[in-house]
Design a protein around this motif. Structure first.
Motif, PDB file in Angstrom:
ATOM      1  N   ASP A  50     125.607  12.217  45.614  1.00  0.00           N
ATOM      2  CA  ASP A  50     126.092  12.102  44.245  1.00  0.00           C
ATOM      3  C   ASP A  50     124.964  11.633  43.328  1.00  0.00           C
ATOM      4  OD1 ASP A  50     128.430  12.712  45.451  1.00  0.00           O
ATOM      5  OD2 ASP A  50     129.255  10.680  45.393  1.00  0.00           O
ATOM      6  N   GLU A  51     124.911  12.209  42.118  1.00  0.00           N
ATOM      7  CA  GLU A  51     123.887  11.838  41.152  1.00  0.00           C
ATOM      8  C   GLU A  51     124.473  11.556  39.780  1.00  0.00           C
ATOM      9  OE1 GLU A  51     120.496  14.345  40.858  1.00  0.00           O
ATOM     10  OE2 GLU A  51     119.690  13.711  42.786  1.00  0.00           O
ATOM     11  N   GLY A  52     125.581  10.852  39.754  1.00  0.00           N
ATOM     12  CA  GLY A  52     126.151  10.383  38.490  1.00  0.00           C
ATOM     13  C   GLY A  52     127.119  11.361  37.867  1.00  0.00           C
ATOM     14  N   HIS A  53     127.466  11.040  36.618  1.00  0.00           N
ATOM     15  CA  HIS A  53     128.440  11.850  35.891  1.00  0.00           C
ATOM     16  C   HIS A  53     128.161  11.745  34.403  1.00  0.00           C
ATOM     17  CE1 HIS A  53     130.075   7.779  35.659  1.00  0.00           C
ATOM     18  NE2 HIS A  53     130.652   8.180  34.530  1.00  0.00           N
ATOM     19  N   GLU A  54     128.862  12.580  33.623  1.00  0.00           N
ATOM     20  CA  GLU A  54     128.757  12.567  32.168  1.00  0.00           C
ATOM     21  C   GLU A  54     130.138  12.890  31.598  1.00  0.00           C
ATOM     22  OE1 GLU A  54     126.368  14.810  28.506  1.00  0.00           O
ATOM     23  OE2 GLU A  54     126.005  15.374  30.589  1.00  0.00           O
ATOM     24  N   ALA A  55     130.678  11.929  30.795  1.00  0.00           N
ATOM     25  CA  ALA A  55     132.006  12.106  30.194  1.00  0.00           C
ATOM     26  C   ALA A  55     131.853  12.797  28.849  1.00  0.00           C
ATOM     27  CB  ALA A  55     132.693  10.758  30.012  1.00  0.00           C
ATOM     28  N   HIS A  56     132.585  13.885  28.657  1.00  0.00           N
ATOM     29  CA  HIS A  56     132.530  14.632  27.406  1.00  0.00           C
ATOM     30  C   HIS A  56     133.704  14.271  26.495  1.00  0.00           C
ATOM     31  CE1 HIS A  56     129.438  17.035  29.385  1.00  0.00           C
ATOM     32  NE2 HIS A  56     130.297  17.272  30.382  1.00  0.00           N
ATOM     33  N   GLU A  57     134.869  14.150  27.055  1.00  0.00           N
ATOM     34  CA  GLU A  57     136.069  13.729  26.326  1.00  0.00           C
ATOM     35  C   GLU A  57     136.876  12.802  27.228  1.00  0.00           C
ATOM     36  OE1 GLU A  57     138.255  17.098  24.971  1.00  0.00           O
ATOM     37  OE2 GLU A  57     136.553  17.986  23.879  1.00  0.00           O
ATOM     38  N   ALA A  58     138.022  12.410  26.736  1.00  0.00           N
ATOM     39  CA  ALA A  58     138.815  11.442  27.499  1.00  0.00           C
ATOM     40  C   ALA A  58     139.219  12.002  28.853  1.00  0.00           C
ATOM     41  CB  ALA A  58     140.072  11.035  26.700  1.00  0.00           C
ATOM     42  N   HIS A  59     139.470  13.285  28.941  1.00  0.00           N
ATOM     43  CA  HIS A  59     139.909  13.886  30.192  1.00  0.00           C
ATOM     44  C   HIS A  59     138.994  15.057  30.597  1.00  0.00           C
ATOM     45  CE1 HIS A  59     143.513  11.424  30.093  1.00  0.00           C
ATOM     46  NE2 HIS A  59     143.809  11.882  28.863  1.00  0.00           N
ATOM     47  N   VAL A  60     137.748  15.007  30.183  1.00  0.00           N
ATOM     48  CA  VAL A  60     136.778  16.057  30.550  1.00  0.00           C
ATOM     49  C   VAL A  60     135.456  15.374  30.922  1.00  0.00           C
ATOM     50  CG1 VAL A  60     135.514  18.111  29.827  1.00  0.00           C
ATOM     51  CG2 VAL A  60     137.826  17.678  28.928  1.00  0.00           C
ATOM     52  N   LEU A  61     134.965  15.682  32.098  1.00  0.00           N
ATOM     53  CA  LEU A  61     133.663  15.130  32.513  1.00  0.00           C
ATOM     54  C   LEU A  61     132.988  16.068  33.507  1.00  0.00           C
ATOM     55  CD1 LEU A  61     133.976  13.927  35.629  1.00  0.00           C
ATOM     56  CD2 LEU A  61     135.034  12.026  34.465  1.00  0.00           C
ATOM     57  N   THR A  62     131.685  15.824  33.726  1.00  0.00           N
ATOM     58  CA  THR A  62     130.883  16.623  34.650  1.00  0.00           C
ATOM     59  C   THR A  62     130.341  15.714  35.742  1.00  0.00           C
ATOM     60  OG1 THR A  62     130.224  18.180  32.924  1.00  0.00           O
ATOM     61  CG2 THR A  62     128.864  18.114  34.904  1.00  0.00           C
ATOM     62  N   LEU A  63     130.517  16.149  36.973  1.00  0.00           N
ATOM     63  CA  LEU A  63     129.987  15.425  38.126  1.00  0.00           C
ATOM     64  C   LEU A  63     128.707  16.112  38.601  1.00  0.00           C
ATOM     65  CD1 LEU A  63     133.332  14.850  40.110  1.00  0.00           C
ATOM     66  CD2 LEU A  63     132.169  13.257  38.561  1.00  0.00           C
ATOM     67  N   TYR A  64     127.666  15.325  38.904  1.00  0.00           N
ATOM     68  CA  TYR A  64     126.359  15.864  39.323  1.00  0.00           C
ATOM     69  C   TYR A  64     126.108  15.550  40.791  1.00  0.00           C
ATOM     70  CZ  TYR A  64     125.496  16.344  34.317  1.00  0.00           C
ATOM     71  OH  TYR A  64     125.591  16.692  32.987  1.00  0.00           O
ATOM     72  N   PHE A  65     125.438  16.507  41.452  1.00  0.00           N
ATOM     73  CA  PHE A  65     125.082  16.365  42.859  1.00  0.00           C
ATOM     74  C   PHE A  65     123.606  16.785  43.044  1.00  0.00           C
ATOM     75  CE2 PHE A  65     129.569  17.255  42.533  1.00  0.00           C
ATOM     76  CZ  PHE A  65     130.163  16.338  43.379  1.00  0.00           C
ATOM     77  N   GLU A  66     122.977  16.200  44.021  1.00  0.00           N
ATOM     78  CA  GLU A  66     121.589  16.538  44.338  1.00  0.00           C
ATOM     79  C   GLU A  66     121.489  17.985  44.815  1.00  0.00           C
ATOM     80  OE1 GLU A  66     118.141  15.297  47.622  1.00  0.00           O
ATOM     81  OE2 GLU A  66     120.165  14.436  47.704  1.00  0.00           O
ATOM     82  N   CYS A  67     120.446  18.665  44.377  1.00  0.00           N
ATOM     83  CA  CYS A  67     120.181  20.036  44.822  1.00  0.00           C
ATOM     84  C   CYS A  67     119.098  20.006  45.894  1.00  0.00           C
ATOM     85  CB  CYS A  67     119.735  20.908  43.645  1.00  0.00           C
ATOM     86  SG  CYS A  67     119.277  22.585  44.122  1.00  0.00           S
ATOM     87  N   ARG A  68     119.405  20.579  47.054  1.00  0.00           N
ATOM     88  CA  ARG A  68     118.463  20.601  48.177  1.00  0.00           C
ATOM     89  C   ARG A  68     117.855  21.975  48.415  1.00  0.00           C
ATOM     90  NH1 ARG A  68     121.851  16.927  52.614  1.00  0.00           N
ATOM     91  NH2 ARG A  68     121.709  14.943  51.448  1.00  0.00           N
ATOM     92  N   LEU A  69     117.983  22.860  47.466  1.00  0.00           N
ATOM     93  CA  LEU A  69     117.383  24.184  47.600  1.00  0.00           C
ATOM     94  C   LEU A  69     115.863  24.074  47.496  1.00  0.00           C
ATOM     95  CD1 LEU A  69     119.738  26.416  45.409  1.00  0.00           C
ATOM     96  CD2 LEU A  69     119.552  26.425  47.898  1.00  0.00           C
ATOM     97  N   ALA A  70     115.171  24.824  48.353  1.00  0.00           N
ATOM     98  CA  ALA A  70     113.711  24.833  48.294  1.00  0.00           C
ATOM     99  C   ALA A  70     113.246  25.490  46.995  1.00  0.00           C
ATOM    100  CB  ALA A  70     113.143  25.587  49.490  1.00  0.00           C
ATOM    101  N   GLY A  71     112.273  24.877  46.362  1.00  0.00           N
ATOM    102  CA  GLY A  71     111.746  25.430  45.125  1.00  0.00           C
ATOM    103  C   GLY A  71     112.466  24.958  43.881  1.00  0.00           C
ATOM    104  N   TYR A  72     113.412  24.058  44.001  1.00  0.00           N
ATOM    105  CA  TYR A  72     114.145  23.543  42.850  1.00  0.00           C
ATOM    106  C   TYR A  72     114.110  22.013  42.802  1.00  0.00           C
ATOM    107  CZ  TYR A  72     116.022  28.197  41.989  1.00  0.00           C
ATOM    108  OH  TYR A  72     116.149  29.529  41.707  1.00  0.00           O
TER     109      TYR A  72
END
Length: 229
Positions: A50-72
């Motif tokens: 897990d790499e945190g989150h970002e709340a856009h509205e009261a009931h809308v948010l984005t969850l972030y995850f680490e990317c393990r793809l080579a080259g990214y």
């Protein structure tokens, strides 16, 4: 005359500071649902921690995850979740791969018209610099043509050079070399004379031998009539 009081300037209203949006706890707890949604577009092994989150509205948010793809390196998987109200179920709105801080990204797109203008400007600047350099070179050549011949280093008769280098007399060595060459030529001429004399002696010997043989032949011819009688 009544004193007139100036109108008071309107007080500036303080700018409203954006209030931080409190994330929906239910959406924050829906990471497994977000992972399952991401696994539909990528391999599960490419989804990291897990790499945190970002709340856009009261009931809308984005969850972030680490990317393990080579080259990214520096990129993150993102899953945006939402629900209508407190009693509504969680829905996945979008899943994608987004660049994070320090991610390697493509440069900002520049329109063709701007790039063409920059190219033409560069070409014009280079042409001006080349013309300036050519003019400077021509002026330098003109200055060289105006130099006094006595001060011209290229026109030198070598008369100012010393005849000795490191204590060695160059003229003396040159004279010695000329003498050696003359002696060598004299030796060659003597050898040629000796060879000519030897050749003349050999010719005389050959002629004497020939005379002896002719005398013998004449004697034999004279003796033959006596034998016949």
């Amino acid at each position: 005359m009544s004193d007139s009081t100036p109108d008071s300037a309107p007080e500036s209203m303080p700018e409203s500071m954006p209030e931080s949006i409190a994330p929906d706890e239910v959406l924050l707890g829906s990471r497994e649902q977000a992972r399952r949604a991401l696994e539909e577009i990528t391999d599960a092994k490419s989804i990291g921690a897990d790499e945190g989150h970002e709340a856009h509205e009261a009931h809308v948010l984005t969850l972030y995850f680490e990317c393990r793809l080579a080259g990214y390196p520096g990129w993150r998987w993102a899953a945006t979740l939402a629900r209508v109200d407190e009693s509504s179920p969680v829905n996945v709105l979008e899943v994608e791969l987004l660049p994070g801080e320090g991610a390697v990204t493509a440069p900002e797109w520049v329109p063709w018209s701007v790039r063409l203008a920059q190219y033409r400007e560069t070409q014009a600047r280079q042409a001006a610099e080349e013309a300036e350099a050519a003019e400077a070179a021509a002026a330098e050549l003109e200055d060289e043509d105006d130099v006094d011949p006595e001060d011209d280093l290229l026109t030198n008769d070598f008369s100012d050079f010393d005849d000795e280098i490191d204590g060695v007399d160059l003229e003396g060595e040159s004279d010695d070399d000329d003498l050696d060459d003359d002696e060598y030529e004299d030796d060659d001429s003597d050898e040629d004379d000796d060879s000519d004399e030897d050749d003349s002696d050999d010719d005389l010997d050959d002629e004497s031998d020939t005379d002896v043989i002719d005398d013998d032949v004449d004697d034999d011819d004279e003796e033959e009539p006596d034998d016949e009688e």
